[in-house]
Design an enzyme around this catalytic site. Structure first.
Site, PDB file in Angstrom:
ATOM      1  N   LYS A  54       0.838  -1.206   0.000  1.00 63.09           N
ATOM      2  CA  LYS A  54       0.000   0.000   0.000  1.00 63.09           C
ATOM      3  C   LYS A  54       0.872   1.255   0.000  1.00 63.09           C
ATOM      4  O   LYS A  54       0.618   2.207  -0.739  1.00 63.09           O
ATOM      5  CB  LYS A  54      -0.936  -0.020   1.224  1.00 63.09           C
ATOM      6  CG  LYS A  54      -2.041  -1.056   1.080  1.00 63.09           C
ATOM      7  CD  LYS A  54      -2.795  -1.327   2.368  1.00 63.09           C
ATOM      8  CE  LYS A  54      -3.775  -2.486   2.138  1.00 63.09           C
ATOM      9  NZ  LYS A  54      -4.407  -2.969   3.354  1.00 63.09           N
ATOM     10  N   GLN A  98      -4.517  -1.756   9.568  1.00 63.90           N
ATOM     11  CA  GLN A  98      -4.384  -3.080   8.941  1.00 63.90           C
ATOM     12  C   GLN A  98      -4.952  -4.149   9.887  1.00 63.90           C
ATOM     13  O   GLN A  98      -4.560  -4.246  11.037  1.00 63.90           O
ATOM     14  CB  GLN A  98      -2.903  -3.358   8.636  1.00 63.90           C
ATOM     15  CG  GLN A  98      -2.658  -4.649   7.882  1.00 63.90           C
ATOM     16  CD  GLN A  98      -3.300  -4.662   6.499  1.00 63.90           C
ATOM     17  OE1 GLN A  98      -3.151  -3.725   5.722  1.00 63.90           O
ATOM     18  NE2 GLN A  98      -4.039  -5.721   6.202  1.00 63.90           N
ATOM     19  N   ASP A 121     -11.283   2.620   4.317  1.00 67.09           N
ATOM     20  CA  ASP A 121     -11.715   1.227   4.128  1.00 67.09           C
ATOM     21  C   ASP A 121     -13.228   1.133   3.961  1.00 67.09           C
ATOM     22  O   ASP A 121     -13.742   0.094   3.527  1.00 67.09           O
ATOM     23  CB  ASP A 121     -11.306   0.384   5.350  1.00 67.09           C
ATOM     24  CG  ASP A 121      -9.988  -0.355   5.136  1.00 67.09           C
ATOM     25  OD1 ASP A 121      -9.666  -0.640   3.966  1.00 67.09           O
ATOM     26  OD2 ASP A 121      -9.308  -0.652   6.129  1.00 67.09           O
TER      27      ASP A 121
END
Ligand code: NAD
Length: 295
Positions: A54, A98, A121
């Site tokens: 990422k 994460q 997200d």
């Protein structure tokens, strides 16, 4: 012999990333560089690889990224304090924590602590609610990537029967909501569904998000179905391990009109849409005075 179209997720992700890069360049020209904060707790090797990917993709498109690496034994209050700091920091446009988190940390509490305008997200209840109401918001990245691929292959999805196999909060449920928004007739199958293969054989579109290696084979498909395989499973073979999806690719290819491979299908799309969401988050924040350092 049936020869399906192999849906190239890497090429599609490159298209999305090129568009994101262009948008970032325009924003930077106005002094507005998007910034993503990435929080990693502990040393899980797979999570470290995901975070590294990422961060590297951010650099490629000109998004600034800030990594926060926290020890595995950290307590929940310290994680929540970091989230509060990132929420308050006007330089930070997106926050990604994460998953999975270590056992002592309540994942749901961490997700709900993120400012929904920075929730790239798309897991915060405010964004989930907006998606189910069909309102603009930050939508989850993997289902957004699947929609992009489906639109590429099929164009308008109106009236198609889509079967989503799996009902997780991160893939199955938001996927069903996006398909409904695109005027599909949607069936969601899960671990308690009775005779899932028979129900799945009704589908024009199959989205597999089960987490069971190669579960979905030709017996689950009607001729000409479009198959999107979200699954990422590492299986052991004689002397090595190999990544496979939730779809048995060789078997499903006997019936599918188009199918995503694993790897190289949905996976690259997830990161591309994470970066798109980071830019979208910045734009959303620009419409709220004082929410960005350059205003
Ligand atoms: P999950 O474990 O949270 O959910 C799995 C779902 O499958 C559950 O809703 C369960 O009811 C359903 N299920 C289990 N067995 C079933 C069966 N026999 N028949 C029908 N339904 C069944 O999984 P998840 O987080 O949604 O992830 C699914 C897969 O997608 C995993 O392989 C994961 O690694 C992968 N994934 C990939 C990406 C990506 O970027 N490509 C992103 C997220 C998840």
């Amino acid at each position: 012999m049936n020869t399906p179209r192999i849906i190239d997720g890497k090429a599609a992700a490159r298209e999305v990333l090129a568009a994101v890069k262009h948008e970032v360049e325009m924003l930077c020209a106005e002094g507005l560089q998007p910034c993503l904060a990435v929080v990693l707790v502990g040393n899980d090797p797979a999570s470290r690889v995901y975070v590294r990917n990422k961060v590297e993709r951010c650099a490629e498109v000109g998004i600034c990224s800030i990594e926060h690496l926290l020890p595995a034994d950290i307590d929940q209050a310290t994680v929540l304090a970091l989230i509060a700091d990132l929420n308050a920091d006007p330089r930070v446009n997106g926050i990604l924590v994460q998953m999975p988190l270590p056992k002592q940390i309540d994942e749901a509490a961490v997700i709900q602590a993120i400012d929904p305008r920075k929730d790239v997200d798309g897991f915060h209840r405010e964004n989930v609610g907006a998606l189910s109401l069909g309102q603009p918001a930050l939508y989850p990245c993997t289902p957004s990537g699947c929609m992009y691929l489906l639109n590429q292959v099929l164009g308008d999805l109106s009236g198609k029967h889509a079967v989503v196999v799996g009902r997780s909060n991160i893939v199955g449920k938001p996927m069903a909501a996006l398909l409904l928004q695109a005027n599909c007739t949607v069936t969601v199958l899960h671990s308690r569904s009775v005779d899932a293969p028979r129900l799945c054989r009704e589908a024009d579109i199959v989205i597999a998000a089960v987490g069971r290696p190669q579960l979905i084979n030709a017996d689950w498909l009607k001729e000409g179905a479009v198959v999107i395989d979200v699954g990422i499973n590492r299986i052991a073979e004689a002397d090595r391990t190999r990544l496979v999806g939730d779809v048995d690719f060789a078997s499903a290819s006997q019936k599918a009109a188009a199918i995503t491979p694993v790897p190289g299908g949905v996976g690259p799309m997830t990161i591309a849409f994470l970066l798109q969401n980071t830019v979208r988050a910045l734009r959303q924040q620009l419409s709220v005075p004082g929410a960005h350092h350059a205003l």
